[in-house]
Motif scaffolding. Structure first.
Motif, short mmCIF file in Angstrom:
data_model
loop_
_atom_site.label_atom_id
_atom_site.label_comp_id
_atom_site.label_asym_id
_atom_site.label_seq_id
_atom_site.Cartn_x
_atom_site.Cartn_y
_atom_site.Cartn_z
N PRO A 166 0.82 -1.22 0.00
CA PRO A 166 0.00 0.00 0.00
C PRO A 166 0.86 1.27 0.00
O PRO A 166 1.84 1.35 0.74
N TRP A 167 0.46 2.20 -0.85
CA TRP A 167 1.22 3.45 -1.01
C TRP A 167 0.82 4.42 0.10
O TRP A 167 -0.37 4.73 0.25
N LYS A 168 1.80 4.87 0.85
CA LYS A 168 1.49 5.71 2.01
C LYS A 168 0.90 7.06 1.61
O LYS A 168 0.16 7.67 2.39
N ASP A 169 1.20 7.51 0.40
CA ASP A 169 0.66 8.81 -0.03
C ASP A 169 -0.72 8.67 -0.67
O ASP A 169 -1.30 9.67 -1.11
N GLU A 205 -0.40 15.39 -9.35
CA GLU A 205 -1.09 15.63 -8.08
C GLU A 205 -1.52 14.36 -7.35
O GLU A 205 -2.02 14.43 -6.24
N GLY A 206 -1.37 13.23 -7.99
CA GLY A 206 -1.73 11.96 -7.33
C GLY A 206 -3.16 11.57 -7.58
O GLY A 206 -3.45 10.45 -7.96
N SER A 207 -4.09 12.50 -7.37
CA SER A 207 -5.49 12.22 -7.63
C SER A 207 -6.28 13.53 -7.66
O SER A 207 -5.80 14.55 -7.16
N LEU A 208 -7.47 13.46 -8.24
CA LEU A 208 -8.39 14.61 -8.25
C LEU A 208 -9.80 14.08 -8.04
O LEU A 208 -10.14 13.01 -8.55
N GLN A 209 -10.60 14.82 -7.27
CA GLN A 209 -11.99 14.40 -7.06
C GLN A 209 -12.91 15.31 -7.86
O GLN A 209 -12.90 16.52 -7.69
N TRP A 210 -13.70 14.67 -8.77
CA TRP A 210 -14.59 15.49 -9.59
C TRP A 210 -15.73 16.05 -8.75
O TRP A 210 -16.06 15.42 -7.76
N PRO A 211 -16.33 17.17 -9.15
CA PRO A 211 -16.02 17.95 -10.34
C PRO A 211 -14.68 18.69 -10.24
O PRO A 211 -14.34 19.23 -9.18
N VAL A 212 -13.98 18.70 -11.39
CA VAL A 212 -12.74 19.47 -11.53
C VAL A 212 -12.98 20.39 -12.71
O VAL A 212 -12.95 19.96 -13.87
N ASN A 213 -13.28 21.64 -12.43
CA ASN A 213 -13.62 22.57 -13.52
C ASN A 213 -13.30 23.99 -13.08
O ASN A 213 -12.60 24.18 -12.07
N GLU A 214 -13.83 24.94 -13.78
CA GLU A 214 -13.50 26.34 -13.48
C GLU A 214 -13.87 26.70 -12.05
O GLU A 214 -13.16 27.41 -11.35
#
Lengths: 947, 68
Positions: free
Chosen positions: A268-271, A762-771
């Motif tokens: 498991p990746w600690k980050d 960035e490793g990950s993003l949680q949508w919504p990702v927009n303006e």
């Protein structure tokens, strides 16, 4: 990346608004108040030797290696247990400390095998590193004294060994089991020199103990005491690639640690922001299926399902398939074709399959496994909040005060999240469990639910409406929140409805079988106990009122003001690794990607312009409707990627009849699954280890999947779909999945700011990702609901049409176990079978006694749709009148028994309520025997000799 | 498509939307059929006998026949 151990700061990160500045070895460092001196030293590049400290567990202060000197203080305190103070001046390397550390190290090494060169942890051992770090050159005590070198090795676990001769009794494993996993299976037995790590009770080994094989102890061990068997067999990894697990919807990230093309272990990746360095037995260890001998790596075709399979080249397979598809389309029209996307595949692969169906096949007959799991979530949350997904990130649970778990079994279905939840409960949060079965969360070490509402299966809406009744009639509603955030008129209508006497806990008790006082107490606790968070699973959705229950849950969150901040929210625990993503990517027959209805001209125009084709403006068929239409003769061909509908969907006989009625069934999978018995084309698939792309977990978190080895079949799944599209005449030319994600971002507003490059950075993003949310959205509905005002939906209890009676007096409900996953196609081909080799039927002792049945007996489980046989487990986990089983094994095929009753809004099957009878049996049913014979015949392969 | 199955589905939708009140339930049932049913399902329910449909479902199907 090459192989390096993950960074370890020795003690856990502390959050505080107060910053403290100190000096360590002449370097100034500023950290949060409460941080240990050890961690502060690590953060400024220092390296204090330690053995019992690791940053996944609290400081322990036992090994005496991390001693430091602090100006103005006497002695040499342990840096792991000493918190920083303003102006502190710390020295970590002095002659005095060196001498002390060397002396302590001598004691450790005097009772340790000196077999470093042949040890599996050679060059990857903290004890070895620390000995080098302190400059150990001699052991004055010699090696002839009493020692533990002859201790027996426990090899009982299928994945790791426990070699007590190498143990330094640092307790890291015990503390990891306690603090990280929360199972408390390990202890230090004995005292002083007799101290030893022990799993379970006297006489237990790791396998027979309570250990759930999460691997936290193995990851925490600083020596080779607890080590993966694979490391012993293959050797130390030489490179590591971070990727995302392909099991449940938690979405753990792992380092795939490789030696050449061979996977040595998943760590498991600690980050990882979903799992924070933790894992479960499936993701950590159960990846052996990827190289299993059952993998099919060559395309195969046959004209009839009675014929054996014939191995062919990719060109022949794709040409044959495209030709058949085009021919069926020409003869019966575009709406005779359809497909099923896979929630085990990447977002990019799902995107291509739905694009192929919409733009190549020419219909909207696309569906996905969410049809049979969380489609009611999409419907219910969309109606009430305006978006088809959960509201929180997993970290949010650490701020919850009251957690309500409804129809979910997190310790088995979502174990890594369960560990976080249990940690919060140990800190004092309260728990309400609504489930017909006494799941482990109800009572386990250091965890006990305040209230367990053991309701009658099928009465979720009645229970939740009764809770709402209590909250409204006792004046516990969060009026200010409702006035500000919801439609007040709609609220008043809803409140008037739930306040009716017929919805009181007392009036509904005969239906729900939940004592009214228990229900009232649970409702009061949820409304008044602080931050209230709801987590739910398929015990909510897989009912004829699945969508109504989701809306009832949303109503409950709104009426108590538990939306839009940390610690609260409505959280569907999604089943498969990318089921959220497959829904986001447009896998529903009425919606284009991003949950926009197909009838919307503006949206459709944008896709038509980008894809250069006209799209059907009418909704397509759902999976059960496809099967109905196949029997009817109007649906003739299906492309199924990574889904085994014969085993997973209800009423197996009906599914088989539907598949059998089609002219062309294309299965794209790793194995010849049960559905493939009815297929004409088999396209070999690739595992998550063999592909690039992204998965989206239950938190709406998009994470990269990185290829760590070449596909065994030569092509990643997105490439197979692209080649099929080309063979059908479509001019696709994607060079990499990142280009597909660019198209997703171009056409889907909630993904507008997503790209592989950003995810990599960035490793990950949680949508919504927009303006509006350029860095993503960990928590939804913060300043207002996506739909504007939150909408209270009036939901009334409507009993299911599946009724018990004299012939079928019991209610069957189904679920899963920790060690197996879904239809078991992956986990059944791993060492996990040691824990669950067959589906078992749980029955209450009273019901068993009435039928003359005892534990281990073969039983015949029969419903109105079919029957099967399986062995019995007598347990009071289930209430009288209720039986329970799993659906992991094709030999059982529990879905032979389940019915076609389904959710009124989404057709999600009612797996959780089937009227059955259970009687003694002598062996397999007639159907089981005939299916086994058919299955064997259907899997024959005419091999092509190697060139 | 099997008309009995389609009738059952339409009635089940109507029954669950009924608590909204008759007018709203008819409207919601109509919208549901319009938005979620494939054309052959719509054709099936429109081409079949109305007998067996509960009043809300029946009214919704009538509206589906002439949506304007």
């Amino acid at each position: 990346m090459g192989y390096e151990r993950q960074a370890d700061f020795g003690t856990p990160e502390v959050t505080s608004d107060i910053a403290v500045t100190l000096t360590v070895d002449g370097r100034e460092v500023t950290v949060a108040a409460g941080t240990s001196v050890m961690r502060a030293a690590g953060q400024c590049g220092g390296d204090i030797p330690s053995l019992c400290a690791t940053d996944s567990v609290k400081a322990f202060g036992s090994c005496r290696m991390c001693l430091v000197e602090i100006e103005g203080r006497r002695g040499t305190p342990a840096s792991c247990t000493t918190p920083v103070e303003p102006g502190m001046v710390v020295h970590t390397q002095t002659p005095k400390l060196a001498k002390l550390r060397r002396s302590v190290m001598e004691l450790y090494i005097s009772d340790h095998p000196l077999d470093c060169l042949t040890c599996s942890a050679n060059n990857d051992c903290e004890l070895q590193d620390t000995a080098a770090q302190v400059g150990l050159r001699d052991v004055r005590y010699g090696y002839d004294g009493a020692n533990h070198l002859g201790a027996e090795i426990d090899t009982s676990n299928p994945y790791f060994d426990f070699d007590a001769s190498k143990c330094i009794a640092c307790s890291r494993c015990v503390r990891a089991c306690d603090e990280v996993q929360g199972t408390l299976a390990l202890t230090i037995d004995g005292r002083g020199f007799a101290s030893k790590v022990s799993a379970g009770q006297t006489g237990d080994n790791f396998l027979s103990s309570e250990c759930v094989s999460c691997g936290a102890c193995v990851a925490a061990c600083p020596t080779a005491t607890l080590q993966e068997k694979a490391v012993k067999e293959i050797g130390k990894p030489e490179r590591a690639v971070v990727t995302t697990c392909a099991y449940c919807g938690v979405g753990c990230t792992f380092r795939a640690e490789m030696k050449g093309e061979q996977l040595v272990r998943m760590v498991p990746w600690k980050d990882g922001k979903a799992n924070r360095g933790h894992s479960c037995v499936k993701g950590r260890f159960a990846w052996g299926y990827a190289n299993h001998q059952d993998r099919i790596t060559k395309p195969m075709i046959r004209d009839s399902i009675d014929e054996p399979w014939r191995e062919v080249s990719w060109d022949e397979a794709l040409g044959y398939t495209a030709g058949k598809l085009n021919s069926i389309k020409a003869q019966y029209g575009a709406r005779a074709l359809g497909g099923i996307t896979s929630s085990r595949c990447t977002n990019e692969e799902v995107w291509l399959v739905q694009k192929l169906i919409r733009s190549g096949f020419g219909s909207n007959n696309v569906d996905t496994c969410a049809r049979v799991c969380h489609s009611p979530t999409g419907y219910g949350l969309s109606k009430t909040f305006g978006t088809s997904a959960g509201t929180q990130d997993f970290d949010s649970v650490m701020d919850a005060d009251v957690v309500m778990v409804i129809g979910a079994n997190p310790t088995d279905g979502h174990p890594v999240f369960a560990s976080r939840l249990k940690r919060r409960l140990r800190q004092g949060a309260k728990l309400i469990v609504i489930d017909p079965r006494r799941i482990d969360m109800v009572r386990s070490p250091h965890i006990e639910a305040q209230h367990h509402l053991a309701l009658q299966p099928g009465t979720n809406v009645a229970v939740l409406t009764a809770m709402a009744h209590v909250i409204v009639t006792e004046g516990l509603a969060a009026e200010q929140f409702i006035r500000e955030r919801c439609d007040w008129d709609e609220y008043q209508d809803w409140a008037g409805f739930v306040a009716q006497d017929r919805h009181s806990p007392e009036a509904l008790e005969p239906v729900t079988r939940v004592p009214a006082e228990t229900l009232r107490a649970a409702a009061r606790l949820f409304a008044t106990g602080g931050n209230g968070a709801i987590y739910y699973g398929l015990g909510v959705t897989e009912h004829s009122q699945g969508s109504s229950t989701v809306m009832s849950i949303a109503n409950l969150a709104m009426v108590t003001g538990n939306i839009g901040r940390r610690g609260v929210g409505v959280n569907p625990l999604r089943g498969q690794n990318n089921v959220q993503g497959s829904c986001d990517m447009g896998s529903f027959p009425h919606e284009l990607p991003g949950y926009r209805h197909i009838s919307g001209k503006e949206v459709r125009d944008s896709f038509e312009a980008d894809w250069g084709v006209a799209l059907d403006p009418e909704p397509g068929l759902r999976i059960p409707n496809m099967l109905d239409a196949a029997i009817d003769g109007s649906f003739r061909a299906i492309y199924i990627q990574g889904e085994d509908i014969l085993q997973s969907d209800p009423n197996t006989h009906h599914v088989a009849a539907g598949l059998k009625a089609m002219d062309l069934v294309i299965v794209h999978d790793l194995f010849l699954n049960e559905t493939a018995n009815y297929a004409h084309v088999f396209l070999p698939g690739s595992t998550f280890l063999e592909k690039d792309g992204t998965f989206t977990n239950a938190e709406r978190r998009i994470q990269l999947v990185r290829k760590v080895m070449e596909p065994a079949n030569g092509l990643q799944d997105w490439e197979v779909t692209q080649e099929l599209a080309k063979a059908m005449g479509l001019g696709w030319n994607y060079q990499h999945p990142s280009e597909i994600m660019d198209e997703v971002a171009r056409l889907t507003p909630t993904f507008a700011g997503v790209s592989h490059a950003r995810l990599d950075a960035e490793g990950s993003l949680q949508w919504p990702v927009n303006e509006k949310a350029p860095d993503g959205s960990p928590i939804m509905h913060v300043d207002g609901f996506v739909r504007g005002k939150g909408k209270f939906m009036v939901t009334d209890y409507v009993p299911t049409d599946e009724k018990t009676g004299p012939r079928y007096p019991l209610l069957l409900t189904t679920g899963r176990v920790l060690s197996q996953y879904n239809v078991g196609a992956q986990t059944r081909r791993t060492g996990n079978n040691v824990w669950h080799q067959e589906d078992l039927l749980e029955m209450h002792p009273l019901d068993a006694e009435n039928r003359g049945l005892k534990d281990g007996d073969w039983t015949r489980l029969a419903s109105r749709t079919g029957e099967t046989t399986l062995r019995l487990t007598v347990t009071d986990r289930v209430a009288p009148g209720v039986v329970y089983t799993t659906f992991h094994h094709p030999a059982t095929q529990a879905n032979v028994v389940t019915t076609e009753y389904s959710d009124w809004a989404t057709n999600c099957p009612e797996y959780k309520v089937t009227a059955v009878q259970v009687l003694p049996s002598n062996g397999p049913s007639e159907w089981q025997e005939s299916y086994a014979s058919w299955s064997e015949k259907s899997r024959r392969i005419k091999r092509v000799a190697a060139e | 498509m099997d008309i009995e199955r389609l009738r059952y589905m339409a009635n089940q939708i109507a029954r669950n939307l009924a608590p909204q009140g008759e007018a709203a339930a008819v409207d919601a049932t109509f919208q549901h059929l319009r938005d979620f049913w494939d054309p052959r399902m719509k054709a099936g329910i429109l081409g079949g006998e109305r007998e067996g449909l509960d009043p809300i479902a029946k009214a919704a199907v009538e509206r589906l026949a002439s949506p304007a």
